[in-house]
Motif scaffolding. Structure first.
Motif, PDB file in Angstrom:
ATOM      1  N   SER A 163       0.835  -1.206   0.000  1.00 37.85           N
ATOM      2  CA  SER A 163       0.000   0.000   0.000  1.00 37.85           C
ATOM      3  C   SER A 163       0.863   1.246   0.000  1.00 37.85           C
ATOM      4  CB  SER A 163      -0.931   0.022   1.219  1.00 37.85           C
ATOM      5  OG  SER A 163      -0.184   0.112   2.423  1.00 37.85           O
ATOM      6  N   LEU A 165      -0.033   5.504   0.650  1.00 38.82           N
ATOM      7  CA  LEU A 165      -1.020   6.534   0.956  1.00 38.82           C
ATOM      8  C   LEU A 165      -0.297   7.870   1.081  1.00 38.82           C
ATOM      9  CD1 LEU A 165      -3.966   7.281   1.860  1.00 38.82           C
ATOM     10  CD2 LEU A 165      -3.251   6.756   4.190  1.00 38.82           C
ATOM     11  N   GLU A 175      -3.867   7.078  -3.099  1.00 36.31           N
ATOM     12  CA  GLU A 175      -4.020   5.879  -2.287  1.00 36.31           C
ATOM     13  C   GLU A 175      -4.107   4.681  -3.216  1.00 36.31           C
ATOM     14  OE1 GLU A 175      -6.717   4.462   1.559  1.00 36.31           O
ATOM     15  OE2 GLU A 175      -7.585   5.828   0.088  1.00 36.31           O
ATOM     16  N   TYR A 177      -3.511   0.157  -3.381  1.00 37.93           N
ATOM     17  CA  TYR A 177      -3.280  -1.104  -2.679  1.00 37.93           C
ATOM     18  C   TYR A 177      -2.978  -2.220  -3.664  1.00 37.93           C
ATOM     19  CZ  TYR A 177      -5.255   1.334   1.318  1.00 37.93           C
ATOM     20  OH  TYR A 177      -5.481   2.252   2.319  1.00 37.93           O
ATOM     21  N   LYS A 183      -8.157  -0.715   2.049  1.00 33.58           N
ATOM     22  CA  LYS A 183      -8.032   0.297   3.103  1.00 33.58           C
ATOM     23  C   LYS A 183      -8.343  -0.289   4.478  1.00 33.58           C
ATOM     24  CE  LYS A 183     -12.806   1.920   2.698  1.00 33.58           C
ATOM     25  NZ  LYS A 183     -13.697   3.074   2.420  1.00 33.58           N
ATOM     26  N   THR A 340      -4.356  -0.411   9.978  1.00 38.69           N
ATOM     27  CA  THR A 340      -4.584  -0.139   8.565  1.00 38.69           C
ATOM     28  C   THR A 340      -3.624   0.957   8.108  1.00 38.69           C
ATOM     29  OG1 THR A 340      -6.240   1.573   9.003  1.00 38.69           O
ATOM     30  CG2 THR A 340      -7.042  -0.710   8.800  1.00 38.69           C
ATOM     31  N   ARG A 342      -4.385   3.664   6.592  1.00 39.65           N
ATOM     32  CA  ARG A 342      -4.945   4.963   6.956  1.00 39.65           C
ATOM     33  C   ARG A 342      -4.683   5.298   8.423  1.00 39.65           C
ATOM     34  NH1 ARG A 342     -10.797   5.906   3.900  1.00 39.65           N
ATOM     35  NH2 ARG A 342      -9.983   5.858   1.753  1.00 39.65           N
TER      36      ARG A 342
END
Length: 448
Positions: A163, A165, A175, A177, A183, A340, A342
């Protein structure tokens, strides 16, 4: 024919001896790593055994292990050719713990109390979807190309990014993945957890409950030269305590993570090799010692378990985060934090905003400055459980960048001069993965 059989027998004997001298002593570590990784990946992030074996456990030697998952018992086992079987158990609230034969799995255990962020705000200050934002000073084609270049083409295993971000002025501007990750995927930060441990000390400092410049509260050191070691020295990784960290062999770090019952004592019991504040060297044992020091600041084990979440992690909405414990109930502050992508970025944003979270000062501004100030003897590469670019490790990236860093290339990078946070999670690290290229590409997409 007889001679050929003798040669084959001799070759087999040599192979057995070679295995015995080179591999057998490592079997505890191999099966320990494999079972722990299998149980954590499966029960924390719901990954399949196949995905874990082809991803997390696709490491030289670790791939020798044979793994089994017990869904009902919530544990995983691993062995190598049937030898040295190890077991890792999952417990709600504590994650996965690698256990030994003496561990009582039926014994009751405490779990941390959690406070899930509950408001109607968008990401990052709430758990609602982020607002769409377009900035006139961003070259989105260049930004997206830099992010896409961090990922492998289909079937390749060179970059192994899971990932990426990018957050600019509190807004997600990119963003992406890899296949199998979203996410909502919880990803192990490995040594990025060290930065979380440091932040807990920062919270205590903000509350006036701890002085890092006093000698570390270790009665075991009272009668030798270790009595001069401060918590500040420990946070800066320059305590002078003996330690070896080399994950390719049996060493202090691997024995701690895959054999110790109480990881907070692994560094505690080491003698002083140098005077404090004269030699910098990396030590996961030091961070777990710090976790043990934190535990001593509370009257009960429950308070220790709760504090990390209620005063820091859940306070900034990192509700997906889980920090796993050892057999003694200590948070493995060196290595075992899951969240995560985020939520990892929220931790970076806390430091970007000098310890302030949506109007509430969680850390003192001076603590953030302290964190990002180079440690003596580190040549500008390390602060207080954070890595720095002050020494120019990444030549095409601003030198004010500081970052959390973990095994296999986990990174939360904070750019104060750019109002930017970048998170990259994956399975390859520098120099195999080009962090300088990724970060400079993202920086280059911001028009001046």
């Amino acid at each position: 024919m007889k001679k050929l059989l003798q040669l084959i027998g001799f070759a087999s004997l040599i192979t057995v001896f070679y295995f015995g001298f080179t591999t057998y002593p490592k079997l505890d570590l191999i099966s320990g790593f494999s079972s722990k990784s299998m149980a954590s990946g499966h029960f924390i992030d719901h990954r399949s055994q196949e995905l874990i074996e082809n991803g997390d456990n696709d490491i030289d030697m670790i791939d020798l292990a044979t793994n089994k998952i017990d869904e009902n018992g919530k544990f995983a086992t691993a062995s190598v050719y049937g030898l040295k079987e190890r077991k890792a158990i999952y417990r709600d609230g504590l994650g996965v713990t690698l256990i030994n034969d003496d561990f009582d799995v039926s014994k009751p255990y405490l779990v941390p109390k959690r406070n899930k962020l509950n408001n109607n705000l968008p990401f990052p200050y709430g758990n609602n979807d982020p607002k769409d934002s377009v900035f006139a000073n961003i070259d989105y084609a260049k930004l997206n190309a830099a992010v896409a270049n961090a990922f492998d083409t289909k079937g390749a295993k060179k970059k192994r990014t899971r990932s990426v971000l990018v957050i600019y002025k509190d807004k997600i501007i990119a963003e992406k993945y890899d296949t199998g990750f979203t996410k909502n995927s919880k990803i192990l930060g490995w040594s990025m957890t060290k930065s979380i441990t440091s932040a807990v000390f920062g919270v205590l400092e903000k509350q006036g409950k701890f002085d890092i410049y006093k000698p570390a509260p270790m009665p075991e050191w009272a009668n030798d030269q270790r009595k001069f070691i401060t918590t500040n020295d420990l946070l800066h990784m320059n305590s002078g305590l003996e330690w070896v960290e080399n994950y390719s062999t049996i060493c202090d770090a691997t024995q701690m993570l895959f054999q110790a019952e109480d990881m907070s004592r692994s560094q505690l019991e080491k003698p002083a090799a140098y005077k404090p504040n004269t030699h910098w060297y990396y030590s996961s044992g030091t961070t777990n010692l710090l976790s043990g020091i934190l535990r001593k600041q509370f009257k009960t084990h429950q308070e220790y378990l709760d504090f990390w979440y209620t005063n820091l992690i859940d306070k900034i909405g990192m509700n997906s985060m889980l920090i796993e414990t050892d057999m003694a109930g200590n948070y493995v502050g060196s290595s075992y934090g899951w969240a995560t992508t985020r939520d990892w970025s929220k931790f970076g944003l806390l430091y970007l905003h000098k310890g302030n979270w949506n109007g509430e000062q969680i850390l003192n501004e001076n603590w953030v400055k302290y964190t990002a100030t180079p440690t003596n003897t580190s040549n500008g590469q390390y602060g207080a459980q954070f890595w720095l670019n002050a020494g120019g490790k990444f030549p095409d990236v601003p030198k004010d960048m500081f970052y959390c860093s973990g095994y296999q290339g986990q990174m939360v990078a904070v750019f104060p001069s750019q109002d930017l946070v970048v998170v990259r999670m994956g399975l390859k690290e520098d120099p195999e993965f080009d962090f300088n290229g990724l970060l400079s590409g993202i920086i280059g997409s911001l028009k001046k």
